[in-house]
Design a protein around this motif. Structure first.
Motif, mmCIF file in Angstrom:
data_model
loop_
_atom_site.group_PDB
_atom_site.id
_atom_site.type_symbol
_atom_site.label_atom_id
_atom_site.label_comp_id
_atom_site.label_asym_id
_atom_site.label_seq_id
_atom_site.Cartn_x
_atom_site.Cartn_y
_atom_site.Cartn_z
ATOM 1 N N THR A 116 0.834 -1.205 0.000
ATOM 2 C CA THR A 116 0.000 0.000 0.000
ATOM 3 C C THR A 116 0.861 1.245 0.000
ATOM 4 O O THR A 116 1.961 1.249 0.570
ATOM 5 C CB THR A 116 -0.948 0.029 1.216
ATOM 6 O OG1 THR A 116 -1.834 1.153 1.104
ATOM 7 C CG2 THR A 116 -0.199 0.138 2.531
ATOM 8 N N HIS A 266 -2.121 -5.704 4.083
ATOM 9 C CA HIS A 266 -2.830 -4.496 3.637
ATOM 10 C C HIS A 266 -3.947 -4.136 4.608
ATOM 11 O O HIS A 266 -4.099 -2.968 5.003
ATOM 12 C CB HIS A 266 -3.403 -4.724 2.232
ATOM 13 C CG HIS A 266 -4.226 -3.591 1.721
ATOM 14 N ND1 HIS A 266 -5.593 -3.527 1.908
ATOM 15 C CD2 HIS A 266 -3.886 -2.465 1.057
ATOM 16 C CE1 HIS A 266 -6.053 -2.409 1.371
ATOM 17 N NE2 HIS A 266 -5.034 -1.749 0.846
ATOM 18 N N THR A 270 -3.804 -0.643 6.699
ATOM 19 C CA THR A 270 -4.818 0.389 6.437
ATOM 20 C C THR A 270 -5.713 0.609 7.651
ATOM 21 O O THR A 270 -6.178 1.733 7.888
ATOM 22 C CB THR A 270 -5.665 0.039 5.209
ATOM 23 O OG1 THR A 270 -6.202 -1.297 5.335
ATOM 24 C CG2 THR A 270 -4.835 0.108 3.930
ATOM 25 N N GLY A 291 -3.262 4.758 1.960
ATOM 26 C CA GLY A 291 -3.855 3.442 2.173
ATOM 27 C C GLY A 291 -4.605 2.904 0.981
ATOM 28 O O GLY A 291 -5.745 2.462 1.091
ATOM 29 N N ASP A 292 -3.971 2.913 -0.206
ATOM 30 C CA ASP A 292 -4.630 2.396 -1.410
ATOM 31 C C ASP A 292 -4.445 0.885 -1.536
ATOM 32 O O ASP A 292 -3.785 0.245 -0.725
ATOM 33 C CB ASP A 292 -4.111 3.111 -2.653
ATOM 34 C CG ASP A 292 -2.607 2.911 -2.861
ATOM 35 O OD1 ASP A 292 -1.937 2.354 -1.962
ATOM 36 O OD2 ASP A 292 -2.104 3.311 -3.919
ATOM 37 N N GLU A 293 -5.055 0.309 -2.576
ATOM 38 C CA GLU A 293 -4.955 -1.131 -2.829
ATOM 39 C C GLU A 293 -3.601 -1.481 -3.449
ATOM 40 O O GLU A 293 -2.977 -0.631 -4.109
ATOM 41 C CB GLU A 293 -6.080 -1.579 -3.772
ATOM 42 C CG GLU A 293 -7.479 -1.426 -3.204
ATOM 43 C CD GLU A 293 -7.731 -2.361 -2.029
ATOM 44 O OE1 GLU A 293 -7.159 -3.467 -2.028
ATOM 45 O OE2 GLU A 293 -8.489 -1.971 -1.130
#
Length: 321
Positions: A116, A266, A270, A291-293
Motif C-alpha cells: 500500500t 494491507h 490500512t 492506504g490504497d490497494e
C-alpha cells in the motif's frame, strides 16, 4: 468428474495458505526502515508499526537499515523470505528514482510486492530572505533576468529535492544552478546563511524556519494547500499543475509473498492508518495518509518511475548507471 476432482485438489492445496492468512501474524513482524532513526520515514514507520502491533497482538519490530539513499534497506527486503514477516516502508527515492540514477540490485516491480501507498509529504519551495521574490511569478522573472546566477540546494545528487529543482527548471524554462549537499540539514544551514538562494525540501523539514520568518515560502508541491501551511499556495494555483513534487512512503514485501498474506498485511496497515490518533500524529509531520490497494500502488510506482526517469533524461542529470 475429472474437473470436480481437479477443483477439489486445488482447494485442498490452498487450505494451508488460507488458514495461515487468517491467523496472520502469529509471530513478530520485522519492519525495515531504510533510513536512520529520527527522520520522516522512520517516524511514519514507527507510528504505523506501533498501531499495527496493538491491532495484531504481535510486535512490529523496527529495523533501521540506512545506506545509499534507502537502497540498502529496500534491497534487504527484496531478498527476505516471502512469508510476510519481513516488510519495509520505503520512499520515493529508493522505489522510483534510484533505479534510474544508479545500478541497484533489485527491480522494484519484479523483486518487491507492493502492499500500500502509506503517505505523501509535499515538497515546499522556499527562498532565502535576501532573495527579492515573494511568489513563484516573481521568482521565475528574477531567474530569467539573471540566467545561471541563481542556485538551488538539494539533499544530494539524484535526491527528490534535486529532481524537483530540475523539474522546476524544465517547466519554468529557467537556468538555475544545482548545489548538492550531503543531507537536508547542511542545505538548510547554507540557505539560512544566504549561501544559496532556494530549495525544495520536505515540508516538515522547512516549516519551523518558515514559521520563524528565517525562510520565505514560495509554494507547495502538492495538488492543494497543506493544512500545516494554509497560507502557502500550491504550485497548481500558480499556474503550474504539472509541477507536482511530493515525497511518498509505501509498504512493500518480498516478491512471491502469497496474495492472501499481502491482503492480510494491507488490511492490518490500512486499519492502523485509519486510527484518528495515527492520523493526528502524522498530520503534525506534514504527512497525508493514503492506504490504497496493492494494484493501485503498483501502478503508482510505475507512473512515478516513468515521471522521474523522464526528468533525469530531459535535464541531462548525470547518473551512475
Amino acid at each position: 468428474m475429472k474437473t470436480c476432482r481437479t477443483l477439489l485438489l486445488t482447494c485442498l492445496l490452498l487450505l494451508p495458505t488460507l488458514a495461515f492468512a487468517q491467523n496472520f501474524p502469529t509471530k513478530p513482524i520485522k519492519l525495515i526502515v531504510p533510513f536512520p532513526a529520527g527522520g520522516p520515514n522512520d517516524i511514519i514507520a514507527r507510528v504505523i508499526g506501533h498501531r499495527m502491533s496493538e491491532l495484531s497482538g504481535q510486535p512490529v519490530l523496527i529495523d533501521n537499515r540506512a545506506g545509499q539513499g534507502g537502497v540498502l534497506g529496500t534491497d534487504a527486503v527484496s531478498k527476505a523470505a516471502p512469508d510476510g514477516y519481513t516488510i519495509a516502508i520505503s520512499s520515493a527515492g529508493a522505489l522510483a528514482i534510484s533505479p534510474s540514477m544508479e545500478k541497484v540490485a533489485y527491480d522494484t516491480l519484479t523483486d518487491l510486492t507492493p502492499v500500500t501507498l502509506v503517505a505523501t509529504v509535499p515538497e515546499m519551495l522556499v527562498v532565502a530572505t535576501n532573495v527579492p521574490a515573494k511568489d513563484i511569478g516573481e521568482l521565475i522573472a528574477l531567474a530569467k533576468s539573471q540566467p545561471g546566477r541563481l542556485n538551488f540546494a538539494s539533499s544530494g545528487p539524484g535526491s527528490l529535492p534535486h529532481l524537483a529543482g530540475e523539474l522546476f527548471k524544465l517547466t519554468a524554462k529557467i537556468d538555475i544552478v544545482h548545489v548538492p549537499y550531503r543531507g537536508a540539514a547542511p542545505a538548510v544551514n547554507d540557505l539560512l546563511g544566504q549561501q544559496v538562494q532556494m530549495t525544495f525540501l520536505d515540508l516538515p523539514v522547512l516549516l519551523p524556519q518558515v514559521k520563524a520568518g528565517a525562510l520565505r515560502p514560495i509554494a507547495i508541491g502538492s495538488a492543494a494547500r497543506a493544512p500545516t501551511a494554509p497560507d502557502v499556495p500550491a504550485l497548481s494555483e500558480a499556474g503550474f499543475p504539472d509541477l507536482r513534487v511530493e515525497n511518498w512512503y509505501g509498504m512493500v514485501a518480498p516478491k512471491g509473498t502469497p496474495n492472501e498474506i499481502v491482503a492480510a498485511l494491507h488490511a492490518l496497515a490500512t486499519k492502523a492508518m485509519a486510527d484518528p490518533a495515527v492520523k493526528e500524529k502524522l498530520a503534525a509531520q506534514g504527512a497525508t495518509l493514503v492506504g490504497d490497494e496493492p494494484g493501485h500502488f503498483r501502478a503508482f510506482i510505475a507512473d512515478e518511475t516513468k515521471k522521474w526517469a523522464k526528468v533525469i533524461k530531459d535535464a541531462g542529470v548525470e547518473t551512475a548507471k
